[in-house]
Design a protein around this motif. Structure first.
Motif, mmCIF file in Angstrom:
data_model
loop_
_atom_site.group_PDB
_atom_site.id
_atom_site.type_symbol
_atom_site.label_atom_id
_atom_site.label_comp_id
_atom_site.label_asym_id
_atom_site.label_seq_id
_atom_site.Cartn_x
_atom_site.Cartn_y
_atom_site.Cartn_z
ATOM 1 N N ILE A 151 0.876 -1.176 0.000
ATOM 2 C CA ILE A 151 0.000 0.000 0.000
ATOM 3 C C ILE A 151 0.910 1.222 0.000
ATOM 4 C CG2 ILE A 151 -1.784 1.308 1.208
ATOM 5 C CD1 ILE A 151 -2.813 -1.331 2.360
ATOM 6 N N ASP A 152 0.899 1.913 -1.128
ATOM 7 C CA ASP A 152 1.826 3.017 -1.318
ATOM 8 C C ASP A 152 1.093 4.360 -1.207
ATOM 9 O OD1 ASP A 152 4.029 4.463 -1.868
ATOM 10 O OD2 ASP A 152 4.098 4.016 -4.013
ATOM 11 N N ARG A 153 0.254 4.504 -0.220
ATOM 12 C CA ARG A 153 -0.499 5.740 -0.013
ATOM 13 C C ARG A 153 -0.174 6.268 1.365
ATOM 14 N NH1 ARG A 153 -5.196 6.382 -3.201
ATOM 15 N NH2 ARG A 153 -4.855 5.262 -5.138
ATOM 16 N N PRO A 154 -0.386 7.569 1.603
ATOM 17 C CA PRO A 154 -0.147 8.084 2.955
ATOM 18 C C PRO A 154 -1.055 7.381 3.970
ATOM 19 C CG PRO A 154 -0.469 9.877 1.393
ATOM 20 C CD PRO A 154 -0.795 8.603 0.658
ATOM 21 N N MET A 155 -0.528 7.167 5.160
ATOM 22 C CA MET A 155 -1.276 6.472 6.220
ATOM 23 C C MET A 155 -2.664 7.093 6.421
ATOM 24 S SD MET A 155 -1.338 4.077 8.450
ATOM 25 C CE MET A 155 0.330 3.470 8.663
ATOM 26 N N GLU A 156 -2.714 8.444 6.452
ATOM 27 C CA GLU A 156 -3.992 9.124 6.735
ATOM 28 C C GLU A 156 -5.039 8.759 5.680
ATOM 29 O OE1 GLU A 156 -1.051 10.641 6.696
ATOM 30 O OE2 GLU A 156 -0.867 10.868 8.884
ATOM 31 N N GLU A 157 -4.591 8.710 4.416
ATOM 32 C CA GLU A 157 -5.526 8.405 3.332
ATOM 33 C C GLU A 157 -6.070 6.982 3.483
ATOM 34 O OE1 GLU A 157 -3.774 9.395 -0.508
ATOM 35 O OE2 GLU A 157 -5.272 8.110 -1.469
ATOM 36 N N VAL A 158 -5.196 6.065 3.858
ATOM 37 C CA VAL A 158 -5.607 4.661 4.025
ATOM 38 C C VAL A 158 -6.601 4.552 5.179
ATOM 39 C CG1 VAL A 158 -4.790 2.326 4.539
ATOM 40 C CG2 VAL A 158 -3.395 3.843 3.116
ATOM 41 N N VAL A 159 -6.278 5.196 6.287
ATOM 42 C CA VAL A 159 -7.150 5.121 7.464
ATOM 43 C C VAL A 159 -8.521 5.727 7.150
ATOM 44 C CG1 VAL A 159 -7.462 5.984 9.829
ATOM 45 C CG2 VAL A 159 -5.259 5.023 9.132
ATOM 46 N N ILE A 160 -8.525 6.879 6.490
ATOM 47 C CA ILE A 160 -9.803 7.532 6.155
ATOM 48 C C ILE A 160 -10.617 6.674 5.184
ATOM 49 C CG2 ILE A 160 -10.861 9.555 4.989
ATOM 50 C CD1 ILE A 160 -9.642 10.173 7.737
ATOM 51 N N HIS A 161 -9.943 6.084 4.237
ATOM 52 C CA HIS A 161 -10.658 5.226 3.277
ATOM 53 C C HIS A 161 -11.294 4.030 3.982
ATOM 54 C CE1 HIS A 161 -11.762 3.321 -0.436
ATOM 55 N NE2 HIS A 161 -11.110 2.224 -0.076
ATOM 56 N N TYR A 162 -10.529 3.387 4.867
ATOM 57 C CA TYR A 162 -11.068 2.246 5.614
ATOM 58 C C TYR A 162 -12.230 2.697 6.503
ATOM 59 C CZ TYR A 162 -7.172 -0.965 4.453
ATOM 60 O OH TYR A 162 -6.272 -1.789 3.823
ATOM 61 N N ALA A 163 -12.084 3.879 7.083
ATOM 62 C CA ALA A 163 -13.147 4.383 7.965
ATOM 63 C C ALA A 163 -14.431 4.622 7.158
ATOM 64 C CB ALA A 163 -12.697 5.674 8.645
ATOM 65 N N ARG A 164 -14.275 5.175 5.968
ATOM 66 C CA ARG A 164 -15.470 5.421 5.121
ATOM 67 C C ARG A 164 -16.143 4.100 4.747
ATOM 68 N NH1 ARG A 164 -12.737 10.193 2.243
ATOM 69 N NH2 ARG A 164 -13.848 11.973 3.144
ATOM 70 N N CYS A 165 -15.332 3.076 4.449
ATOM 71 C CA CYS A 165 -15.903 1.757 4.118
ATOM 72 C C CYS A 165 -16.651 1.196 5.325
ATOM 73 C CB CYS A 165 -14.797 0.766 3.730
ATOM 74 S SG CYS A 165 -14.119 1.052 2.118
ATOM 75 N N ALA A 166 -16.047 1.350 6.497
ATOM 76 C CA ALA A 166 -16.683 0.821 7.719
ATOM 77 C C ALA A 166 -18.012 1.525 7.956
ATOM 78 C CB ALA A 166 -15.745 1.010 8.909
ATOM 79 N N LYS A 167 -18.020 2.831 7.708
ATOM 80 C CA LYS A 167 -19.260 3.588 7.906
ATOM 81 C C LYS A 167 -20.317 3.139 6.890
ATOM 82 C CE LYS A 167 -21.416 7.878 8.665
ATOM 83 N NZ LYS A 167 -21.485 9.302 8.525
ATOM 84 N N LYS A 168 -19.882 2.957 5.674
ATOM 85 C CA LYS A 168 -20.805 2.508 4.617
ATOM 86 C C LYS A 168 -21.416 1.145 4.968
ATOM 87 C CE LYS A 168 -20.800 2.299 -0.405
ATOM 88 N NZ LYS A 168 -19.915 2.171 -1.578
ATOM 89 N N ALA A 169 -20.616 0.298 5.608
ATOM 90 C CA ALA A 169 -21.106 -1.033 5.994
ATOM 91 C C ALA A 169 -22.037 -0.963 7.206
ATOM 92 C CB ALA A 169 -19.919 -1.956 6.281
ATOM 93 N N GLY A 170 -22.131 0.220 7.818
ATOM 94 C CA GLY A 170 -23.048 0.379 8.954
ATOM 95 C C GLY A 170 -22.405 0.199 10.319
ATOM 96 N N LEU A 171 -21.066 0.107 10.356
ATOM 97 C CA LEU A 171 -20.389 -0.084 11.635
ATOM 98 C C LEU A 171 -20.437 1.194 12.477
ATOM 99 C CD1 LEU A 171 -19.501 -2.632 10.149
ATOM 100 C CD2 LEU A 171 -17.237 -2.372 11.136
ATOM 101 N N ASP A 172 -20.093 1.035 13.757
ATOM 102 C CA ASP A 172 -20.191 2.167 14.687
ATOM 103 C C ASP A 172 -18.952 3.040 14.703
ATOM 104 O OD1 ASP A 172 -22.767 1.384 15.990
ATOM 105 O OD2 ASP A 172 -21.581 -0.411 16.381
ATOM 106 N N GLY A 173 -17.826 2.508 14.231
ATOM 107 C CA GLY A 173 -16.607 3.306 14.286
ATOM 108 C C GLY A 173 -15.400 2.487 13.886
ATOM 109 N N VAL A 174 -14.239 3.051 14.171
ATOM 110 C CA VAL A 174 -12.989 2.374 13.808
ATOM 111 C C VAL A 174 -11.995 2.396 14.961
ATOM 112 C CG1 VAL A 174 -13.042 2.709 11.304
ATOM 113 C CG2 VAL A 174 -12.082 4.511 12.770
ATOM 114 N N VAL A 175 -11.040 1.486 14.855
ATOM 115 C CA VAL A 175 -9.869 1.502 15.719
ATOM 116 C C VAL A 175 -8.765 2.165 14.909
ATOM 117 C CG1 VAL A 175 -8.255 0.120 17.063
ATOM 118 C CG2 VAL A 175 -10.586 -0.715 16.713
ATOM 119 N N CYS A 176 -8.198 3.228 15.451
ATOM 120 C CA CYS A 176 -7.133 3.945 14.736
ATOM 121 C C CYS A 176 -6.220 4.599 15.762
ATOM 122 C CB CYS A 176 -7.727 4.989 13.789
ATOM 123 S SG CYS A 176 -8.704 6.258 14.621
#
Ligand code: C5P
Length: 232
Positions: free
Chosen positions: A132-157
């Protein structure tokens, strides 16, 4: 959503964890049961700690095909736990299956959060080992958006990412943040760390603190210091 300090009880057996928790008299810390304790003691340890009056975050970080995660979550939905997690890297269908499996017939369920990138991973490691050759922040935000889309309550970061996650996913979307060290402590294997006071400033909802409390000379005082710094 109330802020809280979750104590990572990374002990290898029942005696050690009960010995540790019995130091707490007035407080009943929110307890994180991780892999070491869970694999060592099995589901019984969840019942024991819950019956002692503690809330439980069962940190098993599920990551498998959706059907397997669905079925595992069905099992966990019957347990006295308050929070459980999956790896966001398991993808959107896996997170949706997790949520479905965890939801009880009456519609209630424990909180479900997704691990973004482990706080022991830094950008170099992410690039060299998982390509994964992207900045950490971008990866974390992308994963967080996916988690939100799936209906989850939040993320571990990391607490360092809590503000950005809230900006991207809303204030109500929970940030559960390990990688917490008192200002004067050594970070050990953790890479993306801050103090409880800084985690508060950065907007974490829950801090997860392990060794700074469990290995402290006075764990009760260390826990109280986390509460003071993080909640006030
Ligand atoms: O001892 P320490 O404070 O580093 O413990 C942090 C806890 O949080 C550990 O139990 C670890 O497994 C967990 N954790 C983490 N990073 C994540 C997810 C969970 O450190 N991204």
């Amino acid at each position: 959503m109330g802020k809280d300090v979750i104590v990572a009880c990374d002990f290898s057996n029942k005696e050690e964890v009960i010995g540790f928790l019995s130091k707490f008299k007035e407080e009943k810390p929110f307890v994180k049961i991780g892999m070491e304790l869970f694999y060592g003691e099995g589901p019984e340890i969840v019942k024991i700690i819950s019956s002692m009056g503690h809330k439980i975050f069962l940190d098993l970080k599920l990551h498998d095909i959706p059907n397997t995660v669905y079925k595992a979550m069905r099992v966990l939905s019957a347990w006295p736990i308050d929070m459980v997690n999956v790896h966001a890297a398991g993808t959107l269908p896996m997170m949706e299956a997790a949520l479905q499996g965890l939801t009880r017939h009456d519609g209630t369920r424990p909180l479900l959060v997704a691990v973004t990138q482990l706080t022991s991973t830094d950008r170099e490691r992410m690039k060299s080992d998982i390509l994964i050759d992207r900045p950490m922040e971008e990866v974390v935000i992308h994963y967080a958006r996916c988690a939100k889309k799936a209906g989850l309550d939040g993320v571990v970061c990391s607490p360092l990412e809590a503000g950005m996650v809230h900006d991207a996913c809303g204030k109500e979307f929970l940030t559960v943040t390990p990688g917490v060290r008192f200002a004067e402590n050594d970070a050990g294997d953790q890479k993306r760390v801050t103090s409880p006071a800084m985690a508060r400033v950065l907007g974490s909802d829950y801090i997860v603190v392990g060794r700074p409390v469990t290995l402290a000379e006075d764990p009760l005082e260390a826990y109280r210091r986390c509460i003071r710094e993080f909640i006030g």
